[in-house]
Scaffold this motif. Sequence first.
Motif, mmCIF file in Angstrom:
data_model
loop_
_atom_site.group_PDB
_atom_site.id
_atom_site.type_symbol
_atom_site.label_atom_id
_atom_site.label_comp_id
_atom_site.label_asym_id
_atom_site.label_seq_id
_atom_site.Cartn_x
_atom_site.Cartn_y
_atom_site.Cartn_z
ATOM 1 N N GLY A 142 -5.639 -9.904 -20.160
ATOM 2 C CA GLY A 142 -4.177 -10.317 -19.350
ATOM 3 C C GLY A 142 -3.674 -9.244 -19.342
ATOM 4 N N GLU A 143 -2.217 -9.658 -19.680
ATOM 5 C CA GLU A 143 -1.490 -8.011 -18.860
ATOM 6 C C GLU A 143 -0.629 -7.348 -19.247
ATOM 7 O OE1 GLU A 143 3.101 -7.695 -17.077
ATOM 8 O OE2 GLU A 143 2.543 -10.160 -18.101
ATOM 9 N N LEU A 144 -1.596 -6.366 -18.843
ATOM 10 C CA LEU A 144 -1.682 -5.273 -20.106
ATOM 11 C C LEU A 144 0.233 -4.969 -20.136
ATOM 12 C CD1 LEU A 144 -2.340 -2.869 -20.719
ATOM 13 C CD2 LEU A 144 -2.394 -1.595 -19.362
ATOM 14 N N LEU A 145 0.557 -4.309 -21.447
ATOM 15 C CA LEU A 145 1.930 -4.675 -21.916
ATOM 16 C C LEU A 145 2.230 -2.767 -22.734
ATOM 17 C CD1 LEU A 145 1.836 -7.541 -23.833
ATOM 18 C CD2 LEU A 145 2.559 -7.282 -21.284
ATOM 19 N N GLU B 101 -3.066 -10.849 -23.969
ATOM 20 C CA GLU B 101 -4.680 -11.616 -24.210
ATOM 21 C C GLU B 101 -5.302 -10.848 -25.118
ATOM 22 O OE1 GLU B 101 -6.280 -14.418 -21.539
ATOM 23 O OE2 GLU B 101 -4.321 -14.242 -20.094
ATOM 24 N N GLY B 102 -5.295 -9.309 -25.328
ATOM 25 C CA GLY B 102 -6.282 -9.299 -26.559
ATOM 26 C C GLY B 102 -5.829 -7.552 -26.112
ATOM 27 N N LEU C 53 -14.044 -5.140 -27.246
ATOM 28 C CA LEU C 53 -12.303 -5.045 -26.759
ATOM 29 C C LEU C 53 -12.647 -6.696 -27.592
ATOM 30 C CD1 LEU C 53 -11.817 -7.025 -24.480
ATOM 31 C CD2 LEU C 53 -13.716 -8.240 -24.007
ATOM 32 N N GLN C 54 -11.170 -6.676 -28.208
ATOM 33 C CA GLN C 54 -10.905 -7.578 -29.037
ATOM 34 C C GLN C 54 -10.176 -8.791 -28.860
ATOM 35 O OE1 GLN C 54 -9.850 -4.122 -32.262
ATOM 36 N NE2 GLN C 54 -11.087 -4.911 -33.176
ATOM 37 N N ARG C 55 -10.178 -9.719 -29.315
ATOM 38 C CA ARG C 55 -9.841 -11.454 -28.075
ATOM 39 C C ARG C 55 -9.825 -11.950 -29.850
ATOM 40 N NH1 ARG C 55 -12.302 -12.267 -22.383
ATOM 41 N NH2 ARG C 55 -14.248 -11.475 -23.059
ATOM 42 N N PRO C 56 -8.369 -12.802 -29.993
ATOM 43 C CA PRO C 56 -8.132 -14.180 -30.440
ATOM 44 C C PRO C 56 -9.602 -14.944 -30.443
ATOM 45 C CG PRO C 56 -6.166 -13.440 -30.028
ATOM 46 C CD PRO C 56 -6.873 -12.649 -29.001
#
Length: 342
Positions: free
Chosen positions: A146-149, A252-253, A270-273
Amino acid sequence: MPPPLRLALLGCGTLAEILAERVFPRLEQSVRVVAAVDVREDRAVAVGRMLGASPFATLRDAVAAVEVDAVDVRLPHHLHLEGARRAAELGLPFLIEKPMAPTLDAAREIAALAGEVRGPCGVSENYAYLAPVRAARDLLNSGAIGELLAVQGTRVFELGAGWQRDGWRLARGVASGVLIDQVPHVSRLMRTVVGEIVEVHAWAPPGPRAEDSAAVACRFESGAVGTQLYCWACSSSAAPDGIPELSLYGTEGSLAVHVSYEGTGGGALLQRPGRPDERYGGGTNYYDSLALCLEDWAQAVRVGSQPSCSIEEGLTDVMVLHAIQRSLADGCPAPVASPAHR
Ligand SMILES: NC(=O)c1ccc[n+]([C@@H]2O[C@H](COP(=O)([O-])OP(=O)(O)OC[C@H]3O[C@@H](n4cnc5c(N)ncnc54)[C@H](O)[C@@H]3O)[C@@H](O)[C@H]2O)c1
């Protein structure tokens, strides 16, 4: 195919020994070291013997005795400019180790010299050649998290005895300290994956010798924020085995970049819920990346193209280092100059 590039290896210290053992032998098709140059005769002889190259005390002596196409500069940081000058006065293209130079003025002078020689020059900064780094960049660009924070870079390790042999890395005042040594790696890692760094704020504890640890907050052009943590004085048992060199947190991950020094254990995790973890970009380790970088530059010299380990990229990493040095000196945030001001 053009014949292998005939290289003079300028500086036969710890890194040159590692390259002679682990990197040059696998590049025989593209590179042949014909001269091993060091002010210390024993080192020039030892590395020359490993590579089947003749030993010399100076680059000028080497070029007078054997045919040399280009120069591979593996000198201490405060001598990078000197190495570039010696190569340039002979008209020879050069690859210079990271940091391109410990100061911005010296880096700019090296960039000017690079424009005067007969062939492309480069900076040996290897992080962009690591498969986990490239995989993380591609995953981020594809929107996988998703969007990098937020971004975290970590370079925490125990500086091995070989890297302390001649003392210059730790002594105050000779282009030493963890920042000059390691910022180019973290800068290139972050710039490759995330994009340009536009502002930094740095802290380093004062001490009798050059800094052993530092923390740098940074802001990216994309708007994401990050931190860089440096320490090379902890004991190896305290060094955080398994901590990624780069962590990226998105809406998103998350992505974790692990760099392997031996074998093929690295990768971008890569880790995503709600989904199983996925690992990408295994297969190249640290030594592979040194070889890929050297090969990229050698190929560029042989065919007259530009390597991706370019002088401009090296200069940009020095701009980041320079901003960190200014922030430390002034005690406040410092902007990283935009390309137009380089
Ligand atoms: N890319 C990487 O991952 C990586 C890893 C390690 C080191 N490096 C870089 O490699 C460079 C060298 O580091 P090192 O630890 O091997 O240094 P080192 O001190 O072990 O080796 C430098 C050598 O240069 C020689 N030397 C000094 N002055 C000279 C001169 N005027 N002419 C010829 N030889 C001279 C010294 O005698 C020494 O043998 C540094 O820029 C360092 O940051 C990069």
